[in-house]
Scaffold this motif. Structure first.
Motif, PDB file in Angstrom:
ATOM      1  N   LEU A 131      -3.227   2.094  -9.227  1.00  0.00           N
ATOM      2  CA  LEU A 131      -1.989   2.879  -9.173  1.00  0.00           C
ATOM      3  C   LEU A 131      -1.682   3.308  -7.739  1.00  0.00           C
ATOM      4  N   ALA A 132      -2.716   3.731  -7.019  1.00  0.00           N
ATOM      5  CA  ALA A 132      -2.533   4.223  -5.653  1.00  0.00           C
ATOM      6  C   ALA A 132      -2.186   3.095  -4.679  1.00  0.00           C
ATOM      7  N   ARG A 133      -2.673   1.894  -4.996  1.00  0.00           N
ATOM      8  CA  ARG A 133      -2.379   0.750  -4.139  1.00  0.00           C
ATOM      9  C   ARG A 133      -0.917   0.345  -4.294  1.00  0.00           C
ATOM     10  N   MET A 165       0.846  -1.201   0.000  1.00  0.00           N
ATOM     11  CA  MET A 165       0.000   0.000   0.000  1.00  0.00           C
ATOM     12  C   MET A 165       0.874   1.241   0.000  1.00  0.00           C
ATOM     13  N   GLY A 166       0.651   2.121  -0.960  1.00  0.00           N
ATOM     14  CA  GLY A 166       1.462   3.336  -1.020  1.00  0.00           C
ATOM     15  C   GLY A 166       0.892   4.418  -0.131  1.00  0.00           C
ATOM     16  N   PHE A 167       1.699   5.457   0.115  1.00  0.00           N
ATOM     17  CA  PHE A 167       1.178   6.645   0.783  1.00  0.00           C
ATOM     18  C   PHE A 167       0.525   7.501  -0.292  1.00  0.00           C
ATOM     19  N   ASN A 168      -0.713   7.909  -0.061  1.00  0.00           N
ATOM     20  CA  ASN A 168      -1.460   8.613  -1.108  1.00  0.00           C
ATOM     21  C   ASN A 168      -1.793  10.050  -0.714  1.00  0.00           C
ATOM     22  N   ASP A 225      -3.432   3.814 -20.547  1.00  0.00           N
ATOM     23  CA  ASP A 225      -2.255   3.419 -19.764  1.00  0.00           C
ATOM     24  C   ASP A 225      -1.436   4.667 -19.478  1.00  0.00           C
ATOM     25  N   LEU A 226      -0.751   4.647 -18.357  1.00  0.00           N
ATOM     26  CA  LEU A 226       0.169   5.744 -18.063  1.00  0.00           C
ATOM     27  C   LEU A 226       1.581   5.225 -18.190  1.00  0.00           C
ATOM     28  N   ALA A 227       2.458   6.086 -18.709  1.00  0.00           N
ATOM     29  CA  ALA A 227       3.877   5.753 -18.776  1.00  0.00           C
ATOM     30  C   ALA A 227       4.625   6.958 -18.227  1.00  0.00           C
ATOM     31  N   THR A 231     -12.002   4.295 -12.565  1.00  0.00           N
ATOM     32  CA  THR A 231     -11.819   4.174 -11.120  1.00  0.00           C
ATOM     33  C   THR A 231     -10.820   3.077 -10.746  1.00  0.00           C
ATOM     34  N   GLU A 232     -10.972   1.909 -11.374  1.00  0.00           N
ATOM     35  CA  GLU A 232     -10.128   0.778 -11.005  1.00  0.00           C
ATOM     36  C   GLU A 232      -8.659   1.059 -11.309  1.00  0.00           C
TER      37      GLU A 232
END
Ligand code: DC
Length: 223
Positions: free
Chosen positions: A117-119, A1-4, A67-69, A111-112
């Motif tokens: 990405l945040a997870r 889990m990242g810090f968001n 997609d993000l790069a 949303t997903e």
């Protein structure tokens, strides 16, 4: 889990500029969710769908893959594999994004991806509904605002810097129209989360806003 870190606010409040800088200082990923909605708006307009027609837009949403790069210049947005980043920032594409972002099928589609990405990473994510819907448990939530006239002036400055013509009155009218649409739509309207820190950037420099966000993030991460 990242810090968001969740940053929300209206068009032109300075979100993307400060989020990008704060992400660089914190060594976080910067995720610009507005760019994702812009890419979807662009796709729908390219294939000739009427953006005011929810049914039509929703019927085609499954054809889009975003997609993000990341490279030295920052976040790139890939629409079905094509890098569309350079065409996303125009006011015209912003209005397309604002139109399609009203539809639940479009919001659910993104949303997903945003939550994943945040997870998986430490992120600073900016948008309209990040603190309220996408990341309700974000470690830090910021709500950025600024006077509409200040926002219009900034936008005019940006456009002129790029050598483009810009009319203050027209830009101000566009900003007010977009605020209205984003704040009054039925799903995930723009509003401040109860636990968000509100920063009015009308009289703050970019460095001051960035510094405040970095300071707050470090403070929260230590807890
Ligand atoms: O932040 P921006 O100007 O790039 O966003 C473009 C439009 O996309 C904005 O008018 C509303 C929509 N949007 C949204 O509905 N939810 C988000 N999280 C980000 C953007």
């Amino acid at each position: 889990m990242g810090f968001n870190v969740a940053i929300d606010g209206p068009a032109g409040s300075g979100k993307s500029t400060v989020a990008k800088r704060a992400a660089a200082q914190l060594h976080f990923y910067y995720v610009d969710t507005g760019a994702m909605y812009r890419a979807i708006g662009l796709y729908m307009s390219r294939i000739g769908v009427d953006l005011q027609n929810e049914e039509q837009v929703s019927a085609h949403i499954g054809e889009t893959r975003i997609d993000l790069a990341y490279d030295a210049s920052g976040q790139r947005v890939l629409l079905n594999g094509e890098d569309v980043t350079p065409v996303l920032r125009s006011e015209e594409v912003g209005a397309m994004a604002s139109a399609v972002s009203r539809y639940p099928a479009v919001r659910n589609h993104l949303t997903e991806l945003q939550r994943t990405l945040a997870r998986e990473h430490d992120v600073i994510m900016d948008g309209r509904d990040i603190g309220t819907c996408i990341l309700p448990h974000a470690g830090l939530k910021i709500f950025l605002t600024a006077d509409p006239a200040v926002r219009a002036r900034r936008r005019v400055g940006e456009l002129r810097e790029k050598g483009k013509k810009a009319d203050f009155d027209q830009i101000l009218a566009e900003i007010i129209a977009r605020d209205d649409q984003d704040e009054h739509r039925k799903v995930a309207p723009l509003r401040q989360a109860e636990d968000a820190v509100r920063l009015d950037t009308s009289d703050m420099s970019i460095d001051a806003v960035t510094g405040e966000i970095v300071r707050l993030a470090r403070e929260k991460m230590e807890k």
